[in-house]
Design a protein around this motif. Structure first.
Motif, mmCIF file in Angstrom:
data_model
loop_
_atom_site.group_PDB
_atom_site.id
_atom_site.type_symbol
_atom_site.label_atom_id
_atom_site.label_comp_id
_atom_site.label_asym_id
_atom_site.label_seq_id
_atom_site.Cartn_x
_atom_site.Cartn_y
_atom_site.Cartn_z
ATOM 1 N N ALA A 99 0.831 -1.207 0.000
ATOM 2 C CA ALA A 99 0.000 0.000 0.000
ATOM 3 C C ALA A 99 0.870 1.264 0.000
ATOM 4 O O ALA A 99 0.395 2.348 0.334
ATOM 5 N N ASN A 100 2.125 1.103 -0.354
ATOM 6 C CA ASN A 100 3.072 2.231 -0.414
ATOM 7 C C ASN A 100 3.365 2.860 0.945
ATOM 8 O O ASN A 100 3.627 4.060 1.031
ATOM 9 N N ILE A 101 3.306 2.072 1.998
ATOM 10 C CA ILE A 101 3.642 2.540 3.341
ATOM 11 C C ILE A 101 4.952 1.849 3.744
ATOM 12 O O ILE A 101 4.973 0.639 3.965
ATOM 13 N N PRO A 102 6.051 2.593 3.827
ATOM 14 C CA PRO A 102 7.320 1.973 4.219
ATOM 15 C C PRO A 102 7.336 1.669 5.721
ATOM 16 O O PRO A 102 6.731 2.396 6.512
ATOM 17 N N VAL A 103 8.007 0.604 6.101
ATOM 18 C CA VAL A 103 8.146 0.235 7.506
ATOM 19 C C VAL A 103 9.633 0.118 7.817
ATOM 20 O O VAL A 103 10.311 -0.759 7.286
ATOM 21 N N VAL A 104 10.120 1.014 8.659
ATOM 22 C CA VAL A 104 11.510 0.963 9.110
ATOM 23 C C VAL A 104 11.506 0.288 10.474
ATOM 24 O O VAL A 104 10.825 0.744 11.400
ATOM 25 N N VAL A 105 12.234 -0.788 10.598
ATOM 26 C CA VAL A 105 12.286 -1.538 11.851
ATOM 27 C C VAL A 105 13.316 -0.895 12.774
ATOM 28 O O VAL A 105 14.439 -0.614 12.370
ATOM 29 N N LEU A 106 12.920 -0.674 14.031
ATOM 30 C CA LEU A 106 13.768 -0.027 15.026
ATOM 31 C C LEU A 106 14.075 -0.971 16.191
ATOM 32 O O LEU A 106 13.413 -1.985 16.374
ATOM 33 N N LYS A 107 15.058 -0.624 16.961
ATOM 34 C CA LYS A 107 15.368 -1.232 18.256
ATOM 35 C C LYS A 107 15.584 -2.756 18.186
ATOM 36 O O LYS A 107 16.372 -3.229 17.381
ATOM 37 N N GLY A 108 14.913 -3.507 19.034
ATOM 38 C CA GLY A 108 15.194 -4.928 19.234
ATOM 39 C C GLY A 108 15.285 -5.796 17.999
ATOM 40 O O GLY A 108 16.262 -6.507 17.793
ATOM 41 N N PHE A 109 14.274 -5.750 17.154
ATOM 42 C CA PHE A 109 14.275 -6.583 15.945
ATOM 43 C C PHE A 109 15.440 -6.210 15.033
ATOM 44 O O PHE A 109 16.074 -7.067 14.432
ATOM 45 N N ALA A 110 15.712 -4.908 14.907
ATOM 46 C CA ALA A 110 16.802 -4.455 14.038
ATOM 47 C C ALA A 110 18.159 -4.851 14.622
ATOM 48 O O ALA A 110 19.042 -5.327 13.897
ATOM 49 N N ILE A 111 18.322 -4.682 15.909
ATOM 50 C CA ILE A 111 19.594 -5.005 16.562
ATOM 51 C C ILE A 111 19.863 -6.506 16.521
ATOM 52 O O ILE A 111 21.004 -6.944 16.385
ATOM 53 N N ALA A 112 18.824 -7.309 16.616
ATOM 54 C CA ALA A 112 18.984 -8.768 16.610
ATOM 55 C C ALA A 112 19.715 -9.266 15.371
ATOM 56 O O ALA A 112 20.419 -10.274 15.424
ATOM 57 N N ALA A 113 19.570 -8.568 14.276
ATOM 58 C CA ALA A 113 20.219 -8.981 13.020
ATOM 59 C C ALA A 113 21.735 -9.030 13.144
ATOM 60 O O ALA A 113 22.401 -9.729 12.383
ATOM 61 N N TYR A 114 22.293 -8.328 14.113
ATOM 62 C CA TYR A 114 23.742 -8.280 14.289
ATOM 63 C C TYR A 114 24.281 -9.360 15.224
ATOM 64 O O TYR A 114 25.482 -9.451 15.431
ATOM 65 N N TYR A 115 23.401 -10.158 15.795
ATOM 66 C CA TYR A 115 23.822 -11.247 16.669
ATOM 67 C C TYR A 115 24.126 -12.485 15.833
ATOM 68 O O TYR A 115 23.520 -12.689 14.773
ATOM 69 N N PRO A 116 25.034 -13.336 16.319
ATOM 70 C CA PRO A 116 25.350 -14.572 15.568
ATOM 71 C C PRO A 116 24.105 -15.420 15.296
ATOM 72 O O PRO A 116 23.964 -15.988 14.222
ATOM 73 N N GLN A 117 23.214 -15.506 16.267
ATOM 74 C CA GLN A 117 21.954 -16.238 16.125
ATOM 75 C C GLN A 117 20.815 -15.250 16.394
ATOM 76 O O GLN A 117 20.358 -15.124 17.533
#
Length: 182
Positions: A99-117
């Motif tokens: 619907a042309n609404i961008p979603v920028v993920v913040l905080k916990g979910f975004a930071i989790a991507a940098y963990y090994p698991q």
């Protein structure tokens, strides 16, 4: 600082740095100390992260087998819960993107991507920012069955398939500062 707290910090530091824990720190830990460490890890929401490090300890300094099994079981449960949350979050973001609404993920979910698991990094909710399209995003979310609730001046709550989404009105908390209010 208590021994369990410093031990927990050491293990979490090892996770972030991608290094093995110092096995000598665990040589004299008894069952009670291991149980206290497990309880502290649970309270802090880092059970699965700590388990990653415990798996690498030599058998002679590892936690008692029964506790390791309990820790393993809890880790599997966390990973399964987080996987489900990621799938719901992806579905939510895809529906809004359509619907042309961008979603920028913040905080916990975004930071989790940098963990090994990443699935071992527990997150309670999804924090997002819709690039100034908060109201439009909420209307689209409501159209596909999400429940939108007003929370406070800086974000709303959107409930979707069991996941709470904090829809932030501002990208930063600048508006909550003296300079931002002035």
């Amino acid at each position: 600082m208590k021994k369990q707290e410093s031990t927990l910090f050491h293990l979490l530091s090892c996770v972030v740095k991608g290094m093995a824990p110092d096995a000598s720190l665990f040589a004299h830990m008894g069952a009670g100390e291991w149980d206290a460490l497990y309880q502290l890890a649970k309270e802090q929401g880092v059970t699965a992260l700590v388990f990653e490090m415990l798996e690498s300890l030599p058998a002679e300094v590892a936690p008692p087998k029964q506790l390791m099994l309990q820790w393993f079981s809890h880790t599997l449960s966390i990973a399964k819960q987080m996987e489900r949350k990621y799938l719901v979050a992806a579905d939510f973001a895809e529906r809004l993107a359509a619907a042309n609404i961008p979603v920028v993920v913040l905080k916990g979910f975004a930071i989790a991507a940098y963990y090994p698991q990443p699935l071992h990094r527990e997150c309670g909710d999804l924090d997002c920012y819709m690039l100034g399209k908060m109201a439009e995003g909420e209307a689209v979310a409501a159209s596909f069955g999400a429940v939108v609730e007003e929370a406070n001046y800086k974000h709303s709550h959107i409930k979707y398939k069991g996941l709470t989404i904090e829809n932030h009105k501002y990208f930063t908390s600048f508006n909550n500062t003296a300079r931002g209010k002035g």
